[in-house]
Design an enzyme around this catalytic site. Structure first.
Site, short mmCIF file in Angstrom:
data_model
loop_
_atom_site.label_atom_id
_atom_site.label_comp_id
_atom_site.label_asym_id
_atom_site.label_seq_id
_atom_site.Cartn_x
_atom_site.Cartn_y
_atom_site.Cartn_z
N HIS A 59 55.61 28.47 74.09
CA HIS A 59 55.75 28.00 72.71
C HIS A 59 54.49 28.27 71.89
O HIS A 59 54.34 27.73 70.80
CB HIS A 59 56.06 26.50 72.69
N HIS A 227 64.40 26.68 74.16
CA HIS A 227 64.43 27.10 75.56
C HIS A 227 65.73 27.83 75.87
O HIS A 227 66.21 27.79 76.99
CB HIS A 227 64.30 25.90 76.51
N MET A 518 60.58 67.82 48.90
CA MET A 518 61.50 67.85 47.76
C MET A 518 61.28 69.07 46.88
O MET A 518 62.18 69.49 46.14
CB MET A 518 61.35 66.58 46.92
#
Length: 589
Positions: A59, A227, A518
């Site tokens: 955690h 959990h 391009m």
């Protein structure tokens, strides 16, 4: 769900993470055998109420990242998702300065409550003079009252707010009784709920154990525990979109008519909000979530989020989700207000905040406007340029529709040879222009070009946005410079204007035909139009140029860094060139 890890031995992973705390924070002390991390002890400071917490690993930054001045005196952890033993907790209790009393705060999980409880009772038996209290936090509304029964709510990320407030009160010198009283008040005015895109895999555990009951590709689980515990329901389709999810989450937190989850029956006007990353969300995505949550709180519930904390506070390993915690701003009954305690300084790594002001949330939402320092270019109401706007707008509309329709192909190409954003960038610009033109019809060609340029600059970012911005501004400059002389805007005029803009663009980029950019569509289009004045022919030449890029090795752009050429060379055109050629074809359809 990610099943690959750099460290696959869970025990070694927990041990290494604990050792890293001593590396990052040399002022902390580590009892590796008992997995206890102690805060700094300064002999010059008077003793204060000690606060201990902990639980399973996985955690982080809870609980180790909350150890230090202003929050926890010590944390004790177990293996991943497992409670520490009573022996470990007892060592932590006897390792802190308990002369002013000890508060042990634990999240409401059976293993944690029992093991911490055993340690507390054993500590009392060994030292009858020791004053020690236990505070159990259960803030998860994802579990209904009837389902939770006697066990009560699970503890999740809201527990961090309890740690912060009680830690600040202890640091201010308050008594154990007051610290416990305020801690219980905070816990009673706290509610949280989480949501996740999927479950998580515990390092070292066989994949089969953590891949059972996985969510579908379009599913999310509301109320999933930290959990991998099941939540209160799954959502998919439109119900899994962020605005709908947040609405559902806030309703579960705040609906006064929901007897099963109404844990905040006396909701205050002002609330503290904690939006917690369960481990795997990007900072960018979490920012979008913060905005959605705070806007709905204000608009739908008229709640003033006086403090909004966003970040990674309590994880579920690398959980792909987030949780929302709401804390009523109530009277603490002590000298410090609840906000004083939330804002009190601390030096722990797991509580990351910024300096606060008295600015309310409502006043921080502003609409985009012009900078007071920006130059507002004059749009000409009258111009000597003769131009039939009808055919121009019709052709432009065709080009924009073609560009929007081509977005999936452009995105697919760019995902292979770039960073995947070319298609969405071009589509965003095209749709922005469509929306702007639908709102009001420009009176002349200069107003049209000015409107298009503004939209492109505000909606298209990245390299393509910059290139189009330069080109369009140069084109607009050419038209404005001829606005005072009677001139017919015919194909010849357009040819000269485009050629002028291309010349300016060439000052900023060395890209030429053959570099796979391009420009492989733009330059052939401009040259063909200049030579023939035939727009349809110029569009076909631009498409041919875009197709040729499939066999080109890149000279510029992100594709230069892409390896594995055999996978795309000869197959995938340059996305930018392809998009522009689709626009040109749309002009002449």
């Amino acid at each position: 769900m990610r099943t690959k890890h750099f460290i696959n031995d869970a025990d070694k992973l927990v041990e290494a993470a604990l050792k890293s705390q001593s590396v990052v924070r040399p002022d902390l002390s580590l009892d590796l055998g008992n997995k206890i991390l102690y805060g700094p002890r300064h002999a010059e400071n008077p003793s204060q109420v000690a606060i201990i917490s902990g639980g399973g690993s996985g955690h982080e930054p809870s609980f180790t990242g909350l150890v230090g001045e202003g929050v926890l005196s010590a944390s004790v952890v177990g293996t991943i998702f497992a409670s520490p033993s009573a022996r470990q907790v007892l060592n932590a209790i006897e390792g802190v300065d308990g002369s002013r009393g000890i508060l042990v705060t634990v999240m409401n999980y059976t293993g944690d409550v029992l093991n911490f409880g055993v340690a507390i009772e054993k500590a009392r038996a060994r030292n009858p003079k020791l004053r020690i209290e236990m505070l159990v936090v259960g803030d998860d509304v994802g579990v209904t009252r009837s389902r939770a029964g006697k066990v009560g709510r699970r503890g999740i990320a809201g527990t961090v707010l309890v740690h912060k407030i009680t830690g600040a009160l202890a640091a201010a010198g308050s008594s154990l009784d007051k610290v416990v009283e305020v801690g219980r008040l905070v816990a009673a005015n706290l509610a949280s709920i989480g949501v996740s895109l999927n479950r998580v895999h515990v390092p070292g555990r066989p994949c089969e154990q953590d891949t059972q009951d996985l969510l579908g590709i379009d599913e999310v689980e509301l109320g999933m525990g930290i959990h991998n515990e099941a939540g209160c329901g799954r959502r998919s389709g439109d119900d899994a979109r962020l605005p709908v999810l947040v609405k559902d989450m806030l309703q579960q937190l705040l609906d006064p008519n929901d007897d099963e989850r109404n844990y905040l029956p006396k909701a205050t006007k002002d609330v503290v909000v904690l939006i917690n990353n369960l481990g795997a969300l990007s900072v960018l995505e979490l920012g979008g979530i913060v905005l959605e949550v705070t806007q709905q709180l204000l608009q739908d519930y008229r709640l003033n989020a006086v403090r909004v904390f966003s970040g990674t506070f309590m994880t579920s390993l690398d959980g792909p989700g987030f949780s929302v915690s709401l804390l009523n701003v109530v009277d603490t009954g002590v000298q410090q207000t609840l906000l004083d305690l939330v804002d009190a300084p601390s030096n722990v790594s797991g509580w990351h905040t910024i300096a606060r002001s008295n600015t309310s949330m409502a006043s921080t939402f502003v609409t985009t406007g012009n900078s007071p320092f920006s130059y507002q270019g004059e749009e000409l109401e009258q111009t000597c340029l003769e131009c039939d706007m009808g055919p121009i707008l019709a052709k432009l509309g065709g080009g924009l529709r073609a560009l929007v329709a081509a977005e999936p192909d452009i995105t697919r190409f760019d995902a292979i040879v770039g960073d995947g954003d070319c298609g969405t960038t071009l589509k965003r610009g095209a749709e922005g222009i469509q929306k702007a033109l639908a709102t009001s019809r420009p009176k002349n060609i200069i107003k049209l070009l000015s409107r298009i340029t503004e939209v492109v600059e505000s909606t298209m970012d990245g390299t393509s946005g910059a290139l189009y911005g330069i080109f369009l501004n140069s084109l607009l400059h050419y038209f404005r410079s001829h606005a005072e002389v009677m001139t017919v805007v015919d194909r010849g005029f357009w040819t000269l204007a485009l050629d002028s803009a291309l010349t300016v663009l060439s000052k900023y980029t060395p890209a030429q035909v053959g570099d796979r950019t391009m420009m492989d569509a733009l330059i052939p289009f401009t040259l063909a139009l200049k030579a023939s004045s035939d727009v349809q022919h110029a569009a076909s030449v631009a498409k041919e140029g875009a197709l040729k890029t499939r066999s080109m090795r890149p000279g510029l752009g992100r594709t230069v860094y892409i390896g594995n050429e055999e996978a795309w060379l000869g197959k995938v055109p340059d996305p930018g060139a392809w998009g522009l050629s689709e626009f040109f074809e749309g002009l002449v359809r």
